[in-house]
Write an enzyme that holds these catalytic residues in place. Structure first.
Site, PDB file in Angstrom:
ATOM      1  N   ASN A   1     -10.963  -2.374  -5.216  1.00 22.37           N
ATOM      2  CA  ASN A   1     -10.199  -1.455  -6.079  1.00 22.37           C
ATOM      3  C   ASN A   1     -10.875  -1.207  -7.432  1.00 22.37           C
ATOM      4  O   ASN A   1     -10.534  -0.247  -8.131  1.00 22.37           O
ATOM      5  CB  ASN A   1      -8.767  -1.954  -6.295  1.00 22.37           C
ATOM      6  CG  ASN A   1      -7.874  -1.850  -5.076  1.00 22.37           C
ATOM      7  OD1 ASN A   1      -6.947  -2.642  -4.901  1.00 22.37           O
ATOM      8  ND2 ASN A   1      -8.129  -0.882  -4.203  1.00 22.37           N
TER       9      ASN A   1
ATOM     10  N   HIS B   1       2.390   3.563  -8.997  1.00 23.26           N
ATOM     11  CA  HIS B   1       2.199   2.134  -9.292  1.00 23.26           C
ATOM     12  C   HIS B   1       3.376   1.601 -10.109  1.00 23.26           C
ATOM     13  O   HIS B   1       3.808   0.473  -9.912  1.00 23.26           O
ATOM     14  CB  HIS B   1       0.893   1.909 -10.055  1.00 23.26           C
ATOM     15  CG  HIS B   1      -0.337   2.293  -9.272  1.00 23.26           C
ATOM     16  ND1 HIS B   1      -0.533   1.900  -7.969  1.00 23.26           N
ATOM     17  CD2 HIS B   1      -1.438   3.032  -9.601  1.00 23.26           C
ATOM     18  CE1 HIS B   1      -1.693   2.378  -7.534  1.00 23.26           C
ATOM     19  NE2 HIS B   1      -2.257   3.072  -8.505  1.00 23.26           N
TER      20      HIS B   1
ATOM     21  N   ASP C   1       0.833  -1.208   0.000  1.00 22.30           N
ATOM     22  CA  ASP C   1       0.000   0.000   0.000  1.00 22.30           C
ATOM     23  C   ASP C   1       0.868   1.260   0.000  1.00 22.30           C
ATOM     24  O   ASP C   1       1.983   1.251   0.509  1.00 22.30           O
ATOM     25  CB  ASP C   1      -0.910  -0.021   1.243  1.00 22.30           C
ATOM     26  CG  ASP C   1      -2.056   0.968   1.127  1.00 22.30           C
ATOM     27  OD1 ASP C   1      -2.342   1.444   0.003  1.00 22.30           O
ATOM     28  OD2 ASP C   1      -2.670   1.268   2.166  1.00 22.30           O
ATOM     29  N   GLY C   2       0.337   2.340  -0.559  1.00 23.38           N
ATOM     30  CA  GLY C   2       1.008   3.634  -0.477  1.00 23.38           C
ATOM     31  C   GLY C   2       1.541   4.172  -1.798  1.00 23.38           C
ATOM     32  O   GLY C   2       2.220   5.202  -1.809  1.00 23.38           O
TER      33      GLY C   2
ATOM     34  N   TRP D   1       2.856   8.065  -2.409  1.00 21.97           N
ATOM     35  CA  TRP D   1       4.250   8.255  -2.861  1.00 21.97           C
ATOM     36  C   TRP D   1       4.261   9.219  -4.046  1.00 21.97           C
ATOM     37  O   TRP D   1       5.081  10.144  -4.098  1.00 21.97           O
ATOM     38  CB  TRP D   1       4.836   6.894  -3.253  1.00 21.97           C
ATOM     39  CG  TRP D   1       6.275   6.931  -3.687  1.00 21.97           C
ATOM     40  CD1 TRP D   1       7.368   6.743  -2.896  1.00 21.97           C
ATOM     41  CD2 TRP D   1       6.760   7.164  -5.021  1.00 21.97           C
ATOM     42  NE1 TRP D   1       8.522   6.847  -3.652  1.00 21.97           N
ATOM     43  CE2 TRP D   1       8.178   7.105  -4.954  1.00 21.97           C
ATOM     44  CE3 TRP D   1       6.157   7.415  -6.251  1.00 21.97           C
ATOM     45  CZ2 TRP D   1       8.991   7.291  -6.081  1.00 21.97           C
ATOM     46  CZ3 TRP D   1       6.966   7.601  -7.364  1.00 21.97           C
ATOM     47  CH2 TRP D   1       8.362   7.537  -7.276  1.00 21.97           C
TER      48      TRP D   1
ATOM     49  N   SER E   1      -8.126  -4.607   5.153  1.00 24.12           N
ATOM     50  CA  SER E   1      -8.678  -4.330   3.818  1.00 24.12           C
ATOM     51  C   SER E   1      -9.056  -5.599   3.035  1.00 24.12           C
ATOM     52  O   SER E   1      -8.738  -5.731   1.850  1.00 24.12           O
ATOM     53  CB  SER E   1      -7.702  -3.459   3.007  1.00 24.12           C
ATOM     54  OG  SER E   1      -7.427  -2.249   3.681  1.00 24.12           O
TER      55      SER E   1
ATOM     56  N   ARG F   1      -0.800   9.358  -9.827  1.00 29.24           N
ATOM     57  CA  ARG F   1      -0.810   8.120  -9.024  1.00 29.24           C
ATOM     58  C   ARG F   1      -0.200   6.947  -9.779  1.00 29.24           C
ATOM     59  O   ARG F   1       0.432   6.068  -9.185  1.00 29.24           O
ATOM     60  CB  ARG F   1      -2.248   7.767  -8.620  1.00 29.24           C
ATOM     61  CG  ARG F   1      -2.898   8.738  -7.664  1.00 29.24           C
ATOM     62  CD  ARG F   1      -4.352   8.342  -7.420  1.00 29.24           C
ATOM     63  NE  ARG F   1      -4.450   6.986  -6.902  1.00 29.24           N
ATOM     64  CZ  ARG F   1      -4.330   6.673  -5.605  1.00 29.24           C
ATOM     65  NH1 ARG F   1      -4.133   7.611  -4.707  1.00 29.24           N
ATOM     66  NH2 ARG F   1      -4.419   5.420  -5.214  1.00 29.24           N
TER      67      ARG F   1
HETATM   68  C1  IPE Z   1      -5.390  -2.647  -0.094  1.00 29.52           C
HETATM   69  O1  IPE Z   1      -5.058  -1.315  -0.245  1.00 29.52           O
HETATM   70  C2  IPE Z   1      -5.413  -3.337  -1.422  1.00 29.52           C
HETATM   71  C3  IPE Z   1      -4.119  -3.515  -2.063  1.00 29.52           C
HETATM   72  C4  IPE Z   1      -2.961  -3.199  -1.549  1.00 29.52           C
HETATM   73  C5  IPE Z   1      -4.158  -4.134  -3.363  1.00 29.52           C
HETATM   74  P1  IPE Z   1      -6.175  -0.186  -0.421  1.00 29.52           P
HETATM   75  O2  IPE Z   1      -5.454   1.094  -0.567  1.00 29.52           O
HETATM   76  O3  IPE Z   1      -7.110  -0.558  -1.503  1.00 29.52           O
HETATM   77  O4  IPE Z   1      -6.947  -0.294   0.963  1.00 29.52           O
HETATM   78  P2  IPE Z   1      -7.720   0.803   1.794  1.00 29.52           P
HETATM   79  O5  IPE Z   1      -8.684   1.469   0.853  1.00 29.52           O
HETATM   80  O6  IPE Z   1      -6.701   1.764   2.316  1.00 29.52           O
HETATM   81  O7  IPE Z   1      -8.368   0.039   2.892  1.00 29.52           O
HETATM   82  C1  IPE Z   2      -1.541   0.320  -3.334  1.00 28.72           C
HETATM   83  O1  IPE Z   2      -1.333   1.681  -3.356  1.00 28.72           O
HETATM   84  C2  IPE Z   2      -1.778  -0.254  -4.704  1.00 28.72           C
HETATM   85  C3  IPE Z   2      -3.161  -0.664  -4.972  1.00 28.72           C
HETATM   86  C4  IPE Z   2      -4.128  -0.667  -4.113  1.00 28.72           C
HETATM   87  C5  IPE Z   2      -3.455  -1.084  -6.325  1.00 28.72           C
HETATM   88  P1  IPE Z   2      -2.546   2.716  -3.324  1.00 28.72           P
HETATM   89  O2  IPE Z   2      -2.913   3.042  -4.737  1.00 28.72           O
HETATM   90  O3  IPE Z   2      -3.653   2.220  -2.485  1.00 28.72           O
HETATM   91  O4  IPE Z   2      -1.843   3.954  -2.645  1.00 28.72           O
HETATM   92  P2  IPE Z   2      -2.465   4.960  -1.576  1.00 28.72           P
HETATM   93  O5  IPE Z   2      -2.988   4.139  -0.457  1.00 28.72           O
HETATM   94  O6  IPE Z   2      -3.533   5.730  -2.282  1.00 28.72           O
HETATM   95  O7  IPE Z   2      -1.306   5.808  -1.166  1.00 28.72           O
HETATM   96 MG    MG Z   3      -4.048   2.422  -0.519  1.00 29.57          MG
END
Ligand code: IPE
Ligand code: IPE
Ligand code: MG
Length: 253
Positions: free
Chosen positions: A73, A42, A25-26, A30, A201, A38
């Site tokens: 997602n 990725h 996550d994150g 980043w 999650s 965004r």
């Molecule tokens: C969990 O992250 C899913 C993945 C890492 C693929 P999310 O960013 O989707 O989760 P929430 O929305 O913070 O719970």
């Molecule tokens: C995790 O990063 C990747 C996926 C869920 C696909 P995020 O896209 O959730 O990143 P944040 O949480 O918005 O920073």
């Molecule tokens: Mg996330």
């Protein structure tokens, strides 16, 4: 590379988790910090996936499960979802030779049928060509949700009961486990989540019953091999009791 670890990095090789699961996550945060789209997050995240897979293989982890795309997602903006699908397809194509070299078996868990057709084709191809590999199993969780996995297991078991191939008295922890995507695999001993969120999650709800959880503030694109090794060392220092009492107290009771 053979299946023996080639590096130990100061780890206790007799106490390695057989299965590590990661909520990556994150990526979005980043990118935002750098005023980037965004999707750039990725893209950088995909490089970290490569590094983590290589490190786990190198130290002899048998199962690695990476949460790459959740059932929730799908709600994200269409452009982000399609960028993620393109990245995924690229990853499957680019990484197959590496997986073959390192004897890694790819196994996708989740609702594969919801993914775009061209991604499904690459998943089937990559799973097929790596199917015989025994070095490490890489589970990629795609359109994965823990609740839908359990619902699917319940439906399969209920169908068996309806058909008369199963009895209600056959239903047990072991039977449910056999109907999960991770059937036959050990539960993850270690669950890592990056970017500091204190939640699951909808990831591996059944399998993480007794996982050791490690949450790091590091955003996934900044996650490194050294941090992973440090987390495994932390895991090795934990006392896992599984509801029992620690050995000295057990002896005196
Ligand atoms: C969990 O992250 C899913 C993945 C890492 C693929 P999310 O960013 O989707 O989760 P929430 O929305 O913070 O719970
Ligand atoms: C995790 O990063 C990747 C996926 C869920 C696909 P995020 O896209 O959730 O990143 P944040 O949480 O918005 O920073
Ligand atoms: Mg996330």
């Amino acid at each position: 590379m053979n299946s023996n670890p080639v590096a130990d990095y100061g780890l206790d090789l007799s106490n390695l988790p057989a299965h590590i699961a990661v909520i990556m996550d994150g990526n979005g945060r980043w990118a935002k910090k750098r005023l980037l789209n965004r999707v750039k997050g990725h893209e950088k995240g995909a490089d970290v996936v490569r590094a983590v897979v290589t490190t786990c293989r190198e130290i002899g982890i048998r199962f690695l499960t990476l949460y790459a795309f959740s059932t929730e997602n799908w709600q994200r903006p269409k452009v982000e979802v399609s960028a993620l699908m393109s990245l995924l397809k690229k990853f499957l194509i680019d990484e197959t030779p590496e997986m073959l070299d390192n004897r890694i078996r790819l196994n996708v868990i989740g609702q594969i049928e919801r993914l775009p057709d061209d991604v499904q084709v690459e998943i089937r191809r990559a799973m097929h060509v790596t199917a015989h590999n025994t070095g490490m199993c890489l589970n990629l969780a795609l359109s994965y949700g823990g609740r839908s996995e359990i619902v699917r297991a319940v439906m399969e078991i209920a169908t068996g009961i309806e058909k008369g191939t199963l009895k209600v008295s056959d239903v047990s922890d072991a039977l449910v486990e056999q109907h999960l995507y991770t059937a036959g695999m050990p539960d993850p001993e270690l669950l890592i989540r990056t970017s500091g969120e204190m939640r699951i999650s909808n990831f591996l709800l059944w399998q993480i019953a007794y996982s050791e959880i490690f949450i790091t503030q590091t955003l996934w694109p900044d996650f490194t091999k050294d941090e992973l090794i440090g987390i495994i060392k932390d895991f090795q220092g934990r006392e896992r009791r599984f509801g029992d009492v620690a050995p000295p107290d057990k002896q005196t009771s």
